[in-house]
Design a protein around this motif. Structure first.
Motif, short mmCIF file in Angstrom:
data_model
loop_
_atom_site.label_atom_id
_atom_site.label_comp_id
_atom_site.label_asym_id
_atom_site.label_seq_id
_atom_site.Cartn_x
_atom_site.Cartn_y
_atom_site.Cartn_z
N VAL A 108 -45.17 0.43 75.88
CA VAL A 108 -44.01 1.21 75.25
C VAL A 108 -42.74 0.88 74.06
CG1 VAL A 108 -44.42 2.87 77.60
CG2 VAL A 108 -42.31 1.13 77.40
N PRO A 109 -42.43 1.40 73.19
CA PRO A 109 -41.54 1.07 72.34
C PRO A 109 -39.86 0.06 73.26
CG PRO A 109 -41.72 3.14 71.50
CD PRO A 109 -42.87 2.80 72.72
N ALA A 110 -39.96 -0.97 72.20
CA ALA A 110 -38.88 -1.47 73.07
C ALA A 110 -37.61 -0.92 72.81
CB ALA A 110 -38.25 -3.05 71.74
N THR A 111 -37.33 0.72 72.27
CA THR A 111 -36.53 1.60 72.28
C THR A 111 -36.94 2.96 73.14
OG1 THR A 111 -37.90 2.61 70.11
CG2 THR A 111 -35.69 1.26 69.38
N ALA A 112 -37.89 2.78 73.85
CA ALA A 112 -38.12 3.95 74.74
C ALA A 112 -36.55 4.91 75.42
CB ALA A 112 -38.84 2.87 76.08
N ASP A 113 -36.75 5.67 75.46
CA ASP A 113 -35.70 6.14 76.41
C ASP A 113 -35.50 6.37 78.09
OD1 ASP A 113 -33.48 7.70 77.10
OD2 ASP A 113 -34.14 9.67 76.86
N ILE A 114 -35.45 5.14 78.72
CA ILE A 114 -35.20 4.76 80.49
C ILE A 114 -33.95 5.01 80.75
CG2 ILE A 114 -35.65 3.06 81.86
CD1 ILE A 114 -37.04 1.29 79.41
N ARG A 115 -34.09 6.26 81.59
CA ARG A 115 -33.17 6.87 81.86
C ARG A 115 -33.57 6.20 83.56
NH1 ARG A 115 -35.91 10.23 79.17
NH2 ARG A 115 -36.23 11.83 80.99
N LEU A 116 -32.29 6.05 83.90
CA LEU A 116 -32.65 5.37 85.34
C LEU A 116 -31.67 7.29 86.25
CD1 LEU A 116 -31.07 2.13 85.88
CD2 LEU A 116 -33.43 2.65 86.01
N PRO A 117 -32.26 7.00 87.95
CA PRO A 117 -31.83 7.85 88.26
C PRO A 117 -30.43 8.31 88.46
CG PRO A 117 -32.77 6.42 89.56
CD PRO A 117 -32.98 6.26 88.40
N ALA A 118 -29.74 9.33 88.64
CA ALA A 118 -28.43 9.07 89.06
C ALA A 118 -28.47 9.22 90.36
CB ALA A 118 -28.44 10.72 88.46
N ALA A 119 -26.74 8.93 91.34
CA ALA A 119 -26.53 8.45 92.04
C ALA A 119 -25.93 9.85 92.80
CB ALA A 119 -25.15 7.62 92.31
N GLU A 120 -26.99 10.09 94.16
CA GLU A 120 -26.34 11.40 95.11
C GLU A 120 -24.66 11.18 94.77
OE1 GLU A 120 -28.42 13.78 96.10
OE2 GLU A 120 -30.36 13.01 94.94
N PRO A 121 -24.54 12.53 95.42
CA PRO A 121 -22.62 12.86 95.38
C PRO A 121 -22.03 12.07 95.99
CG PRO A 121 -23.50 14.53 94.96
CD PRO A 121 -24.85 13.73 94.82
N GLY A 122 -20.51 10.27 96.47
CA GLY A 122 -20.74 9.79 97.47
C GLY A 122 -21.64 8.78 97.70
N MET A 123 -23.14 8.32 96.90
CA MET A 123 -23.52 7.25 97.11
C MET A 123 -23.87 6.08 95.89
SD MET A 123 -24.37 8.10 100.46
CE MET A 123 -26.28 7.46 100.48
N GLU A 124 -24.46 5.46 96.31
CA GLU A 124 -23.92 3.98 95.39
C GLU A 124 -25.97 4.69 94.47
OE1 GLU A 124 -23.74 -0.36 95.25
OE2 GLU A 124 -23.86 0.38 96.83
N ALA A 125 -26.01 4.27 93.36
CA ALA A 125 -27.42 4.47 93.18
C ALA A 125 -28.19 3.49 93.00
CB ALA A 125 -27.24 4.43 91.12
N GLU A 126 -29.78 4.14 93.61
CA GLU A 126 -29.92 2.91 93.57
C GLU A 126 -31.10 2.32 93.29
OE1 GLU A 126 -35.30 3.89 94.71
OE2 GLU A 126 -34.88 5.34 93.85
N LEU A 127 -30.45 2.50 91.90
CA LEU A 127 -30.71 1.15 90.97
C LEU A 127 -29.97 1.61 89.90
CD1 LEU A 127 -34.58 2.58 89.80
CD2 LEU A 127 -33.94 0.93 91.09
#
Length: 177
Positions: A108-127
Motif C-alpha cells: 500500500v502507498p506510504a500515504t494510505a489512510d490508516i485508521r485505528l479503532p476508537a476507544a469504547e466509552p470509558g476505556m483505553e484504545a486497544e491500539l
C-alpha cells in the motif's frame, strides 16, 4: 456464525491470522512493513503485525482480514501465505498454544489512510498508533519473539520463500529419509 473465544476455558490451540503489509515507497521498491502498537496487557507499548485470533470455526485468513480492517481500516489484498509461527502456551496469562498464519499482502502507498479503532466509552484504545518499520529498527520496538518473527518473515519475503517458525525461530527443513 462465529463466537468469541472464552478466555476462562480457551481451546487447546489458538489460531491466528496476521498481515504482512509492505509500504510501497515508489520507484518500484517496498521498504517497510505496517506494524500497530498494542495498548494492552504484556504487549502494551510494543509493536506487532496487524491481525489477531480466529473465532470459533473461523478460518485464519478471514480472521486476518477482519482484524486488519478493524485495526487499520485497510482491506488488504492477499498475495500468498508468507509464514506460520507456532507459539507456546503462556501460563502467566492463560493463553493456549497457538498457530499464527502470516499472509503477504499487496503493498500500500506510504500515504494510505490508516485508521485505528476508537476507544469504547470509558476505556483505553486497544491500539496506540501505527508505524512503518524497516528491518533495522524492529528490535527496539517489539518483544524479543516478535523481533525474531519479523526478521524471519522479512528474509522469506525478500527471498520469495515460506517461513516455518517456532516462536519466531526458523525450523530446520526436514527431508524424508
Amino acid at each position: 456464525m462465529s463466537r468469541p473465544i472464552n478466555l476462562a476455558t480457551p481451546p487447546p490451540c489458538r489460531i491466528g491470522g496476521l498481515a504482512w503489509i509492505p509500504r510501497f515507497a515508489g520507484e518500484g521498491r517496498e521498504d517497510a512493513v505496517l506494524m500497530v502498537q498494542a495498548n494492552y496487557g504484556p504487549r502494551k507499548g510494543t509493536f506487532q503485525l496487524p491481525g489477531g485470533h480466529a473465532e470459533h470455526l473461523e478460518p485464519d485468513w478471514e480472521a486476518m482480514l477482519r482484524h486488519v480492517k478493524r485495526e487499520t481500516g485497510l482491506v488488504p489484498a492477499v498475495e500468498r501465505l508468507l509464514g506460520k509461527d507456532w507459539v507456546p502456551a503462556n501460563t502467566e496469562n492463560g493463553a493456549a498454544m497457538g498457530q499464527n498464519f502470516i499472509y503477504l499482502c499487496k503493498p500500500v502507498p506510504a500515504t494510505a489512510d490508516i485508521r485505528l479503532p476508537a476507544a469504547e466509552p470509558g476505556m483505553e484504545a486497544e491500539l496506540s498508533t501505527h508505524r512503518w518499520m524497516a528491518l533495522d529498527e524492529i528490535a527496539e520496538h517489539t518483544q524479543l519473539y516478535q523481533a525474531r518473527r519479523f526478521r524471519a518473515l522479512w528474509t522469506a519475503w525478500q527471498a520469495d520463500t515460506f517461513a516455518n517458525l517456532k516462536h519466531g525461530r526458523p525450523l530446520p527443513i526436514l527431508h524424508a529419509a
